[in-house]
Each structure stands twice: as structure tokens, then as C-alpha cells.
Design a protein around this motif. Structure first.
Motif: not given
Length: 416
Positions: A302-303, A330-332, A365-369, A376-379
Motif C-alpha cells: 500500500v502506498f 500485515r500488508v506492507p 521503498p522505505p518511508t524516509p524520516n 497498527d500498520l506494517n510500515v
């Protein structure tokens, strides 16, 4: 807007002009590596304003990319859009030889939330400082929301269905749905996307009325969605344009299919009513999944919209859980925009470009900063995460209350 299954819409070209770079390759490299380019605002005339951090497009020379006759009658937001459109067309290898015989088969759709603030400010200053004789004739068109659509179509010789979505941030996804609708009705290709230039002094002053705008002066802390330190969003310039084509038409001309637009839905819940956006966004997600014939557990990434406002972030996390059920936590989830800022209507189109590239490269890709997620999110944080990605969900909400969701399928996915 329903996607016709007998005329599928596919992405064949991507063009990006973003704070992280004026090319798709540089944009993807910095996105994949989680590099943040947020920095102090340097635009002339903004030094005394409370907005301290933004995502500026630097090193962009429109004179090297766009003909003079178009430059003099257009604003910075249209310069970005024209440059990104050129990149997308080159990437799709869609040239005049492909459509000279049928220019009515190619259309243009853009989204815009603010129009040409820099051009408008300059001409208004001339009006009040020097008089009406000093106002240029292009003031009547350069600020207009539809300017990018008009100039791209004129410059490219595209005579197919053209339009503009004048909306808040979610309009970027709605523009993609309009493009898919045009293709469903018989158009072969649409140049579609959004680019914004909201960092002129007049535009910044207008944005200062947004309670959700971050005025933090530390680039590393100014935009940290889904964390306990979230203090608002950081605005950005730039955006992305895509070439979307009817699948069989694209295959006949030998185009590379990069992704498929599988489903879209939109709702409206009212300006800054973040608690209510939970229900509206969840409904948009369900609608997009239904149109894409996609089960919740098929979503591989999920973006996120990732506004960076605690109430809005909580509502988004709950909306994902509501729509995806037990699979939701669970979803990234990722939000690359925390490293470049929110380019308003351009933001979800940049996310769409990043989603296509993520599916192609098999990496989230990761989430900067962002490190200390408090929902309750799989960030995905810190570093990119390798993953087999066949289906992506892109989310967007606007400050004025729009919600939208888009489902993308990978080029090799045979589900739809």
C-alpha cells in the motif's frame, strides 16, 4: 468510474520531475534508497514566511527543455508537466510517427489544485505597481488549471479527448481514472498526470491557512507521518506524467507494458474531517478492489496517503484495516513522499510511478524520516524491503475532503 474489461488500460511510459530529481531514474534511485531531500525553503520572497521546509525542484532549467514560445505563456507548474510529459512519451516510445495519421486517438488529462501562482503573482504585481498596460496577454491563460492539459496537447499535436481535474490531492488519482474512461470509450492513448508549483510567495501565503501544514524548521522532523511526532505535512513542487494506452493497441505497436490500471474509486467526506475520512477512504478502497476483481489479501503493498496529522494518520490506518480486514495490519505500507513532500495533485501520481517501479524491481521503498510508527500498520522503514509485488494499492486524500484509491497490477499479472 468503471474500467471496461474489454479495453484494458496499461502504463507504457513514466516521466518524473520531482524534488529528488528531474528524471525517472534519479527519482527511483532516491526513492528506493529512502533518501530525504527535504530542506529549508530557498525560493525568493519566502524568506520571512512561517513555512520553513519544503520539497523544492532544484537545478531544473526549463529553457533547456521547452521552446521559448511555450515558456513565455506558461507558469512553472506547466513547465514541470510539459517536461514530465516529454519524458513519459520518450519512455513509451510514442512518437509522432505513431499517431500522425490519427491524432484524435491520443488525449491529455491533468489534475491541478492551485494553477499558476508564480505567473499570476508576477502579473498582478505589474498591474498594481505599473498599471494595466504592463500586464502580459498570457495572464488570462497561464494561471488557469487547464493550462498544462492545453499546452501539452497543442505542443504534441494531440487532438483526442482532453480534460482537467480541478481538485485537491486525490485529483491525481481521479485523472488516471478519467484517462482509463477515455480509453474505455475508444481512445488509444492518454498522456495523464499532474504537476504542481506551490512555492511562490503568494501560493505559500494561501497555504498558511491550512492547519495541517507543518511549520517545523528541522527537515528531518518536519514531515513524519504515522509517528507520535507527526506535526503536519510539507509541501512540494513537481509531479509525474504517464502514458496510458489501450492494451491491445500498445501491444500492436510493440510497446513495453509496465503496469495495468485495474480499479479506481473515489468518495467525498468534507474538508479536514479526518475522522470521517476513515469511512470514506475505506469505501474507496473497497470500490477499487471490487472494480479490479481483487481480494484484500492480493494487495502486496500500500502506498499510503500519509498526511502527517495524527487524526488523519489514525483514520487512514483504521480505513486500511476496515477495508482489508484481518490482512490490513500485515500488508506492507510505504510513504516515499515523506522524503520529498506532498506535491498536492502531483503526489499520488508520483506514488503511482513509484508503485509501478517497485513492482518492476521487486522491492518496497522505505518511508524516509519515519522510524517509531505508533499505529497498527506494517510500515516499511529504514531500508527497502525485497518482495514479490504483483498488485499495489495507491491511496490519496485531499485537504478539501476527497478520497481516492487505485489498484495497479504488474505487467505480467494475468488476473485481469
Amino acid at each position: 468510474m468503471s474500467f471496461r474489461q474489454d479495453r484494458r488500460s496499461v502504463v507504457t511510459g513514466i516521466g518524473v520531475v520531482a524534488p529528488s530529481g528531474a528524471s525517472t531514474e534519479v527519482f527511483w534511485k532516491t526513492t528506493r534508497e529512502g533518501i530525504s531531500v527535504l530542506d529549508r525553503v530557498t525560493r525568493e520572497g519566502c524568506e520571512h514566511l512561517p513555512l520553513r521546509v519544503a520539497g523544492e525542484v532544484r537545478g531544473f532549467d526549463p529553457m533547456a527543455l521547452i521552446e521559448e514560445r511555450y515558456l513565455v505563456q506558461t507558469d512553472r507548474f506547466t513547465h514541470f508537466a510539459m517536461a514530465a510529459a516529454d519524458l513519459a512519451l520518450d519512455d513509451a516510445r510514442l512518437g509522432r510517427a505513431d499517431y500522425d495519421g490519427s491524432p484524435f486517438a491520443v488525449g491529455v488529462v491533468t489534475a491541478a489544485g492551485s494553477g499558476g501562482g508564480e505567473f499570476g503573482q508576477r502579473e498582478l504585481q505589474r498591474l498594481w505597481g505599473q498599471g494595466s498596460r504592463y500586464v502580459g496577454p498570457y495572464q488570462s491563460i497561464a494561471w488557469f488549471y487547464a493550462a498544462s492539459t492545453g499546452q501539452i496537447s497543442i505542443r504534441g499535436g494531440f487532438k483526442g479527448p482532453c480534460g482537467v481535474v480541478a481538485s485537491d490531492e486525490a485529483g491525481g488519482l481521479d485523472a488516471l481514472a478519467h484517462a482509463a474512461g477515455a480509453i474505455g470509450r475508444g481512445t488509444d492513448a492518454v498522456v495523464v498526470g499532474a504537476a504542481e508549483a506551490p512555492l511562490a510567495p503568494y501560493s505559500v501565503v494561501c497555504q498558511l491557512g491550512y492547519e495541517d501544514l507543518s511549520t517545523c524548521d528541522d527537515p528531518a522532523r518536519a514531515y513524519r507521518p504515522f509517528t507520535a511526532e507527526a506535526c503536519g505535512f510539507v509541501p512540494a513542487e513537481g509531479g509525474a506524467m504517464l502514458v496510458v494506452e489501450e492494451e491491445q493497441s500498445a501491444r500492436r505497436r510493440g510497446a513495453r507494458i509496465r503496469a495495468k490500471l485495474a480499479g479506481h474509486a473515489a468518495t467525498f467526506t468534507g474538508a479536514s474531517r479526518w475522522e470521517e475520512s476513515r469511512e470514506g477512504l475505506a469505501q474507496a478502497i473497497r470500490g477499487a478492489l471490487r472494480e479490479a476483481h481483487c481480494a484484500p489479501e492480493e494487495i502486496d503493498v500500500v502506498f499510503a496517503d500519509a498526511l502527517g496529522v495524527p487524526a488523519a494518520d489514525r483514520a487512514e490506518a483504521l480505513a486500511i484495516a476496515d477495508a482489508l480486514g484481518a490482512y490490513g495490519p500485515r500488508v506492507p505500507v510505504t510513504a516515499p513522499k515523506s522524503g520529498i513532500g506532498r506535491a498536492y495533485c502531483g503526489a499520488p501520481v508520483l506514488d503511482t510511478a513509484a508503485a509501478v517501479l517497485a513492482m518492476e524491481h521487486g522491492v518496497i521503498p522505505p518511508t524516509p524520516n519515519v522510524f517509531d510508527v505508533c499505529h497498527d500498520l506494517n510500515v516499511v522503514t529504514g531500508a527497502a524491503r525485497p518482495a514479490e509485488l504483483r498488485t499495489a494499492l495507491v491511496l490519496s486524500r485531499g485537504l478539501m475532503g476527497s478520497n481516492a484509491a487505485l489498484v495497479l497490477r504488474g505487467a505480467t499479472d494475468t488476473t485481469t
